[in-house]
Design a protein around this motif. Structure first.
Motif, mmCIF file in Angstrom:
data_model
loop_
_atom_site.group_PDB
_atom_site.id
_atom_site.type_symbol
_atom_site.label_atom_id
_atom_site.label_comp_id
_atom_site.label_asym_id
_atom_site.label_seq_id
_atom_site.Cartn_x
_atom_site.Cartn_y
_atom_site.Cartn_z
ATOM 1 N N HIS A 148 0.852 -1.192 0.000
ATOM 2 C CA HIS A 148 0.000 0.000 0.000
ATOM 3 C C HIS A 148 0.891 1.245 0.000
ATOM 4 C CE1 HIS A 148 -3.891 1.885 0.697
ATOM 5 N NE2 HIS A 148 -3.316 2.661 1.587
ATOM 6 N N GLN A 149 0.731 2.127 -0.973
ATOM 7 C CA GLN A 149 1.624 3.279 -1.111
ATOM 8 C C GLN A 149 0.998 4.621 -0.714
ATOM 9 O OE1 GLN A 149 4.944 3.100 -1.790
ATOM 10 N NE2 GLN A 149 4.554 0.922 -1.558
ATOM 11 N N ASP A 150 -0.283 4.630 -0.337
ATOM 12 C CA ASP A 150 -0.917 5.879 0.087
ATOM 13 C C ASP A 150 -0.329 6.351 1.411
ATOM 14 O OD1 ASP A 150 -2.529 5.807 -2.118
ATOM 15 O OD2 ASP A 150 -4.246 4.934 -1.067
ATOM 16 N N GLN A 151 -0.531 7.615 1.726
ATOM 17 C CA GLN A 151 -0.119 8.163 3.010
ATOM 18 C C GLN A 151 -0.887 7.461 4.127
ATOM 19 O OE1 GLN A 151 2.287 10.456 3.672
ATOM 20 N NE2 GLN A 151 2.771 10.349 1.512
ATOM 21 N N ALA B 103 -4.359 8.530 5.075
ATOM 22 C CA ALA B 103 -5.459 8.240 4.153
ATOM 23 C C ALA B 103 -6.133 6.906 4.458
ATOM 24 C CB ALA B 103 -4.954 8.241 2.715
ATOM 25 N N SER B 104 -5.668 6.204 5.488
ATOM 26 C CA SER B 104 -6.260 4.915 5.809
ATOM 27 C C SER B 104 -6.489 4.786 7.311
ATOM 28 C CB SER B 104 -5.348 3.784 5.318
ATOM 29 O OG SER B 104 -4.107 3.863 5.965
#
Length: 84
Positions: free
Chosen positions: A64-67, A70-71
């Motif tokens: 997972h590469q999102d900040q 964001a999760s």
């Protein structure tokens, strides 16, 4: 009680925490070098860290590469460890 003696009394005990991380080796070094945890087991996608034979933290490599903001998930934790 001595000043540096730890007392912990509880009717329950929490188990280990699993954290998903982007950089497994970097995070593993942090918990070992800064917090003094020991490497208990290592796989390509996972590190188990703890004290003695007690597992405290399992680091799992994520794609997972999102900040992180964001999760949903765990963003901090607390450990009760003896004085080092």
């Amino acid at each position: 009680m001595k000043v540096n003696e730890m007392t912990y009394q509880s009717l329950f005990k929490l188990g280990h925490v699993a954290l998903y991380v982007k950089d497994l080796q970097l995070q593993g070094r942090f918990y070992q070098q800064v917090l003094g945890l020991e490497l208990l087991a290592e796989r390509e996608d996972r590190l188990d860290l703890g004290v003695g034979q007690e597992l405290l933290i399992r680091l799992i490599k994520t794609q997972h590469q999102d900040q992180a903001s964001a999760s949903y998930g765990l963003y901090h934790l607390a450990l009760l460890v003896p004085e080092r």
